[in-house]
Design a protein around this motif. Structure first.
Motif, PDB file in Angstrom:
ATOM      1  N   VAL A 222       3.045  -3.057 -82.381  1.00 50.28           N
ATOM      2  CA  VAL A 222       2.778  -4.340 -81.719  1.00 50.28           C
ATOM      3  C   VAL A 222       3.885  -4.614 -80.711  1.00 50.28           C
ATOM      4  CG1 VAL A 222       2.519  -6.836 -82.002  1.00 50.28           C
ATOM      5  CG2 VAL A 222       1.522  -5.280 -83.696  1.00 50.28           C
ATOM      6  N   LEU A 223       3.495  -5.021 -79.526  1.00 47.96           N
ATOM      7  CA  LEU A 223       4.415  -5.417 -78.462  1.00 47.96           C
ATOM      8  C   LEU A 223       4.303  -6.925 -78.246  1.00 47.96           C
ATOM      9  CD1 LEU A 223       3.518  -2.588 -75.937  1.00 47.96           C
ATOM     10  CD2 LEU A 223       5.556  -2.688 -77.368  1.00 47.96           C
ATOM     11  N   GLY A 224       5.435  -7.570 -77.986  1.00 53.91           N
ATOM     12  CA  GLY A 224       5.421  -9.006 -77.745  1.00 53.91           C
ATOM     13  C   GLY A 224       6.149  -9.379 -76.475  1.00 53.91           C
ATOM     14  N   TRP A 225       5.680 -10.455 -75.833  1.00 56.09           N
ATOM     15  CA  TRP A 225       6.317 -11.019 -74.648  1.00 56.09           C
ATOM     16  C   TRP A 225       6.621 -12.486 -74.940  1.00 56.09           C
ATOM     17  CZ3 TRP A 225       2.759  -7.227 -74.564  1.00 56.09           C
ATOM     18  CH2 TRP A 225       2.919  -6.147 -73.677  1.00 56.09           C
ATOM     19  N   PHE A 226       7.892 -12.902 -74.731  1.00 53.03           N
ATOM     20  CA  PHE A 226       8.334 -14.251 -75.059  1.00 53.03           C
ATOM     21  C   PHE A 226       8.966 -14.903 -73.836  1.00 53.03           C
ATOM     22  CE2 PHE A 226       8.309 -11.702 -78.886  1.00 53.03           C
ATOM     23  CZ  PHE A 226       7.587 -12.501 -79.770  1.00 53.03           C
ATOM     24  N   GLN A 227       8.635 -16.165 -73.624  1.00 46.41           N
ATOM     25  CA  GLN A 227       9.088 -16.875 -72.427  1.00 46.41           C
ATOM     26  C   GLN A 227      10.563 -17.255 -72.565  1.00 46.41           C
ATOM     27  OE1 GLN A 227       6.784 -20.348 -71.470  1.00 46.41           O
ATOM     28  NE2 GLN A 227       8.268 -21.081 -69.959  1.00 46.41           N
ATOM     29  N   PRO A 228      11.422 -16.798 -71.660  1.00 48.05           N
ATOM     30  CA  PRO A 228      12.840 -17.172 -71.743  1.00 48.05           C
ATOM     31  C   PRO A 228      13.062 -18.610 -71.277  1.00 48.05           C
ATOM     32  CG  PRO A 228      12.516 -15.125 -70.500  1.00 48.05           C
ATOM     33  CD  PRO A 228      11.177 -15.789 -70.621  1.00 48.05           C
ATOM     34  N   SER A 229      14.073 -19.247 -71.878  1.00 48.76           N
ATOM     35  CA  SER A 229      14.496 -20.556 -71.378  1.00 48.76           C
ATOM     36  C   SER A 229      15.290 -20.402 -70.082  1.00 48.76           C
ATOM     37  CB  SER A 229      15.342 -21.278 -72.428  1.00 48.76           C
ATOM     38  OG  SER A 229      16.488 -20.505 -72.774  1.00 48.76           O
ATOM     39  N   ARG A 230      15.890 -19.224 -69.903  1.00 43.66           N
ATOM     40  CA  ARG A 230      16.600 -18.906 -68.657  1.00 43.66           C
ATOM     41  C   ARG A 230      16.057 -17.580 -68.122  1.00 43.66           C
ATOM     42  NH1 ARG A 230      22.883 -19.279 -68.336  1.00 43.66           N
ATOM     43  NH2 ARG A 230      22.225 -18.677 -66.235  1.00 43.66           N
ATOM     44  N   PRO A 231      14.966 -17.601 -67.404  1.00 42.32           N
ATOM     45  CA  PRO A 231      14.373 -16.351 -66.910  1.00 42.32           C
ATOM     46  C   PRO A 231      15.311 -15.527 -66.043  1.00 42.32           C
ATOM     47  CG  PRO A 231      12.859 -18.196 -66.644  1.00 42.32           C
ATOM     48  CD  PRO A 231      14.170 -18.775 -67.053  1.00 42.32           C
ATOM     49  N   ASP A 232      16.281 -16.174 -65.378  1.00 44.46           N
ATOM     50  CA  ASP A 232      17.184 -15.434 -64.512  1.00 44.46           C
ATOM     51  C   ASP A 232      18.009 -14.405 -65.286  1.00 44.46           C
ATOM     52  OD1 ASP A 232      18.374 -17.926 -65.603  1.00 44.46           O
ATOM     53  OD2 ASP A 232      20.212 -17.197 -64.636  1.00 44.46           O
ATOM     54  N   LEU A 233      18.284 -14.667 -66.569  1.00 45.56           N
ATOM     55  CA  LEU A 233      19.074 -13.733 -67.366  1.00 45.56           C
ATOM     56  C   LEU A 233      18.294 -12.481 -67.742  1.00 45.56           C
ATOM     57  CD1 LEU A 233      20.985 -16.065 -69.858  1.00 45.56           C
ATOM     58  CD2 LEU A 233      21.687 -15.263 -67.586  1.00 45.56           C
ATOM     59  N   GLU A 296      15.267 -14.236 -81.634  1.00 42.49           N
ATOM     60  CA  GLU A 296      16.005 -15.466 -81.895  1.00 42.49           C
ATOM     61  C   GLU A 296      17.467 -15.214 -82.244  1.00 42.49           C
ATOM     62  OE1 GLU A 296      13.894 -17.423 -84.971  1.00 42.49           O
ATOM     63  OE2 GLU A 296      14.418 -15.990 -86.542  1.00 42.49           O
ATOM     64  N   ARG A 297      17.766 -14.038 -82.800  1.00 40.53           N
ATOM     65  CA  ARG A 297      19.140 -13.752 -83.204  1.00 40.53           C
ATOM     66  C   ARG A 297      19.952 -13.074 -82.111  1.00 40.53           C
ATOM     67  NH1 ARG A 297      21.123 -10.586 -88.740  1.00 40.53           N
ATOM     68  NH2 ARG A 297      23.365 -10.913 -88.395  1.00 40.53           N
ATOM     69  N   TYR A 298      19.362 -12.145 -81.388  1.00 39.32           N
ATOM     70  CA  TYR A 298      20.133 -11.304 -80.461  1.00 39.32           C
ATOM     71  C   TYR A 298      19.845 -11.587 -78.995  1.00 39.32           C
ATOM     72  CZ  TYR A 298      20.681  -8.914 -84.903  1.00 39.32           C
ATOM     73  OH  TYR A 298      20.938  -8.637 -86.218  1.00 39.32           O
ATOM     74  N   PHE A 299      18.752 -12.308 -78.711  1.00 39.24           N
ATOM     75  CA  PHE A 299      18.401 -12.663 -77.336  1.00 39.24           C
ATOM     76  C   PHE A 299      17.941 -14.123 -77.331  1.00 39.24           C
ATOM     77  CE2 PHE A 299      17.520  -8.206 -78.167  1.00 39.24           C
ATOM     78  CZ  PHE A 299      18.314  -7.588 -77.211  1.00 39.24           C
ATOM     79  N   PRO A 300      18.800 -15.046 -77.781  1.00 39.25           N
ATOM     80  CA  PRO A 300      18.351 -16.424 -78.051  1.00 39.25           C
ATOM     81  C   PRO A 300      17.770 -17.140 -76.845  1.00 39.25           C
ATOM     82  CG  PRO A 300      20.760 -16.253 -78.085  1.00 39.25           C
ATOM     83  CD  PRO A 300      20.230 -14.857 -78.075  1.00 39.25           C
ATOM     84  N   GLU A 301      18.224 -16.798 -75.655  1.00 39.90           N
ATOM     85  CA  GLU A 301      17.694 -17.488 -74.483  1.00 39.90           C
ATOM     86  C   GLU A 301      16.362 -16.909 -74.012  1.00 39.90           C
ATOM     87  OE1 GLU A 301      21.698 -19.153 -72.361  1.00 39.90           O
ATOM     88  OE2 GLU A 301      21.582 -17.038 -72.895  1.00 39.90           O
ATOM     89  N   ALA A 302      15.828 -15.956 -74.780  1.00 38.38           N
ATOM     90  CA  ALA A 302      14.455 -15.485 -74.556  1.00 38.38           C
ATOM     91  C   ALA A 302      13.507 -15.982 -75.637  1.00 38.38           C
ATOM     92  CB  ALA A 302      14.422 -13.959 -74.513  1.00 38.38           C
ATOM     93  N   ASN A 303      13.999 -16.826 -76.534  1.00 36.43           N
ATOM     94  CA  ASN A 303      13.231 -17.221 -77.716  1.00 36.43           C
ATOM     95  C   ASN A 303      12.353 -18.439 -77.440  1.00 36.43           C
ATOM     96  OD1 ASN A 303      12.446 -17.014 -80.419  1.00 36.43           O
ATOM     97  ND2 ASN A 303      14.000 -18.516 -81.067  1.00 36.43           N
ATOM     98  N   GLY A 304      11.491 -18.299 -76.424  1.00 36.56           N
ATOM     99  CA  GLY A 304      10.584 -19.382 -76.080  1.00 36.56           C
ATOM    100  C   GLY A 304       9.170 -19.098 -76.540  1.00 36.56           C
ATOM    101  N   PRO A 305       8.205 -19.797 -75.980  1.00 41.53           N
ATOM    102  CA  PRO A 305       6.806 -19.622 -76.394  1.00 41.53           C
ATOM    103  C   PRO A 305       6.326 -18.189 -76.222  1.00 41.53           C
ATOM    104  CG  PRO A 305       7.056 -21.594 -75.042  1.00 41.53           C
ATOM    105  CD  PRO A 305       8.359 -20.860 -74.970  1.00 41.53           C
ATOM    106  N   THR A 306       5.422 -17.807 -77.083  1.00 40.01           N
ATOM    107  CA  THR A 306       4.822 -16.475 -77.000  1.00 40.01           C
ATOM    108  C   THR A 306       3.886 -16.419 -75.805  1.00 40.01           C
ATOM    109  OG1 THR A 306       4.924 -16.269 -79.393  1.00 40.01           O
ATOM    110  CG2 THR A 306       3.445 -14.770 -78.235  1.00 40.01           C
ATOM    111  N   MET A 307       4.069 -15.397 -74.970  1.00 36.70           N
ATOM    112  CA  MET A 307       3.232 -15.220 -73.789  1.00 36.70           C
ATOM    113  C   MET A 307       2.100 -14.233 -74.048  1.00 36.70           C
ATOM    114  SD  MET A 307       4.705 -17.299 -71.782  1.00 36.70           S
ATOM    115  CE  MET A 307       3.936 -16.943 -70.207  1.00 36.70           C
ATOM    116  N   ALA A 308       2.371 -13.188 -74.826  1.00 37.13           N
ATOM    117  CA  ALA A 308       1.336 -12.182 -75.098  1.00 37.13           C
ATOM    118  C   ALA A 308       1.772 -11.346 -76.299  1.00 37.13           C
ATOM    119  CB  ALA A 308       1.112 -11.277 -73.886  1.00 37.13           C
ATOM    120  N   LEU A 309       0.796 -10.831 -77.028  1.00 31.18           N
ATOM    121  CA  LEU A 309       1.004  -9.887 -78.122  1.00 31.18           C
ATOM    122  C   LEU A 309      -0.083  -8.830 -78.021  1.00 31.18           C
ATOM    123  CD1 LEU A 309       1.653 -12.488 -80.948  1.00 31.18           C
ATOM    124  CD2 LEU A 309       3.361 -10.869 -80.102  1.00 31.18           C
ATOM    125  N   LYS A 310       0.302  -7.570 -78.069  1.00 27.12           N
ATOM    126  CA  LYS A 310      -0.664  -6.490 -77.915  1.00 27.12           C
ATOM    127  C   LYS A 310      -0.362  -5.373 -78.915  1.00 27.12           C
ATOM    128  CE  LYS A 310      -1.090  -7.212 -72.888  1.00 27.12           C
ATOM    129  NZ  LYS A 310      -2.513  -7.586 -72.835  1.00 27.12           N
TER     130      LYS A 310
END
Length: 382
Positions: A222-233, A296-310
């Protein structure tokens, strides 16, 4: 019934490259694929796949990787379309972990430029990362990602422009030897060729004698895409692709590209062995939880809403190294299988190897790590 020099069964990543390489050599080649030109039933969908030159799995892969990079860049020049994106790569984990030490070893053995960063240095250099104390990262500047689905399309289009015939939505039912080579029976017809190449992913287990049972095993991923709170990072210019060994599991990930989210996967996700024709393509809360635990533990600023799961599939060999060669009982049949979740980056060079074997019966590329004889007695090491 039309006769061909070579028939290729399976026109995904490896097969599309093989068809392209055979067509470049002026061979009459037929590619047969049971699904669409790109599809979500195998191992190559979901926008992109990592490519990295530092290779913890074994330093023996590095020479093939160098050639793979050359061939991907040749394809870019031929099509005028970018498929290779360089971001740098991070292989990280505890200091004694196989991921960090293996990548470090490959760099030393092959003279690859690299940097070793501790967890603080990594966060300062690439602020999207938040690794624990005692974790180290091997940064290698030539890593990045390939647009996997576009790679397949481009290789097919180039092969067709050189005279190859490629048939999609045509499932192979059986093949057998003939005095002239091989005969292939599909749902739509019968085709004859001097030789056969099988690059059918998890379906190779039913098409290559001896690869069924415990040799090739399909596994649900399973692959997941999560919306970052700071996309620039997490933009490609600020976030290298990564392989990360942590206490929980081993993960891999990408910057934001295509789908507007930070992309992540977990090696051997739920360790679900599956029949490729009966895989569960639905995604469940437990699937997301595995990926979210890392984010949530290692990339906390990417721990936003789920965009896609495949879902997708690995096709694992017992030692997780590839199986590439000539069948010991069928000398007119060559196959490439068991890419174990790290094969796509090699598609360009594997296609070259398969074309070498089909045309010449030998190749200059070192395949000793991938010898089929470790599973099939008497395999051809040419």
């Amino acid at each position: 019934m039309r006769a061909y020099d070579v028939i290729v069964i399976g026109v995904g990543g490896m097969g599309s490259s093989t068809v392209h390489q055979l067509a470049r050599r002026g061979k009459r080649v037929l590619g047969l694929e049971r699904f669409d030109i790109t599809h979500d039933r195998g191992s190559s969908h979901g926008v992109n796949r990592i490519i990295r030159l530092a290779y913890f799995e074994d330093p023996a892969y590095v020479p093939l990787l160098r050639r793979a990079y050359e061939l991907w860049r040749e394809l870019q020049r031929e099509t005028g379309r970018q498929i290779l994106h360089i971001t740098g790569s991070v292989d990280a984990g505890p200091e004694q972990s196989g991921v960090f030490q293996g990548s470090y070893r490959s760099c030393l053995e092959h003279g690859l430029q690299h940097e070793v960063l501790d967890h603080k240095e990594l966060a300062m250099r690439f602020p999207g990362y938040r690794l624990p104390k005692g974790h180290y990262a091997l940064f290698q500047g030539e890593g990045g990602f390939l647009l996997s689905e576009q790679c397949i399309v481009d290789q097919v289009v180039m092969a067709q422009s050189l005279g190859a015939e490629v048939r999609f939505r045509e499932r192979v039912i059986d093949w057998w030897e003939t005095a002239a080579g091989v005969m292939v029976q599909t749902e739509r017809g019968r085709y004859e060729a001097g030789s056969l190449v099988i690059t059918a992913g998890p379906w190779a287990s039913s098409l290559v004698p001896g690869l069924g049972g415990s040799v090739l095993q399909a596994e649900r991923q399973v692959l997941g895409w999560f919306q970052p709170s700071r996309p620039d990072l997490f933009a490609p210019e600020r976030f290298p692709v990564f392989i990360l060994k942590v206490d929980e599991r081993q993960f891999y990930g990408y910057p934001v590209y295509g789908i507007p989210g930070f992309k992540i996967g977990c090696y051997h996700h739920l360790r679900e062995a599956v029949d490729p024709d009966e895989i569960d393509h639905s995604v469940h809360p437990a699937d997301e939880a595995i990926l979210r635990s890392c984010v949530e533990r290692y990339f906390p600023e990417a721990n936003g809403p789920t965009m896609a799961l495949k879902t997708c599939m690995f096709t694992n060999s017992p030692d997780e190294h590839f199986i590439i060669g000539t069948h010991p009982d069928h000398p007119q049949v060559n196959f490439a299988a068991g890419f174990s979740g790290h094969g796509f980056k090699f598609c360009s060079v594997v296609g070259e190897i398969m074309a070498d074997l089909a045309v010449n019966g030998t190749t200059s590329h070192d395949r000793s790590l991938f010898r089929p004889e470790r599973y099939l007695a008497g395999g051809n090491l040419s």
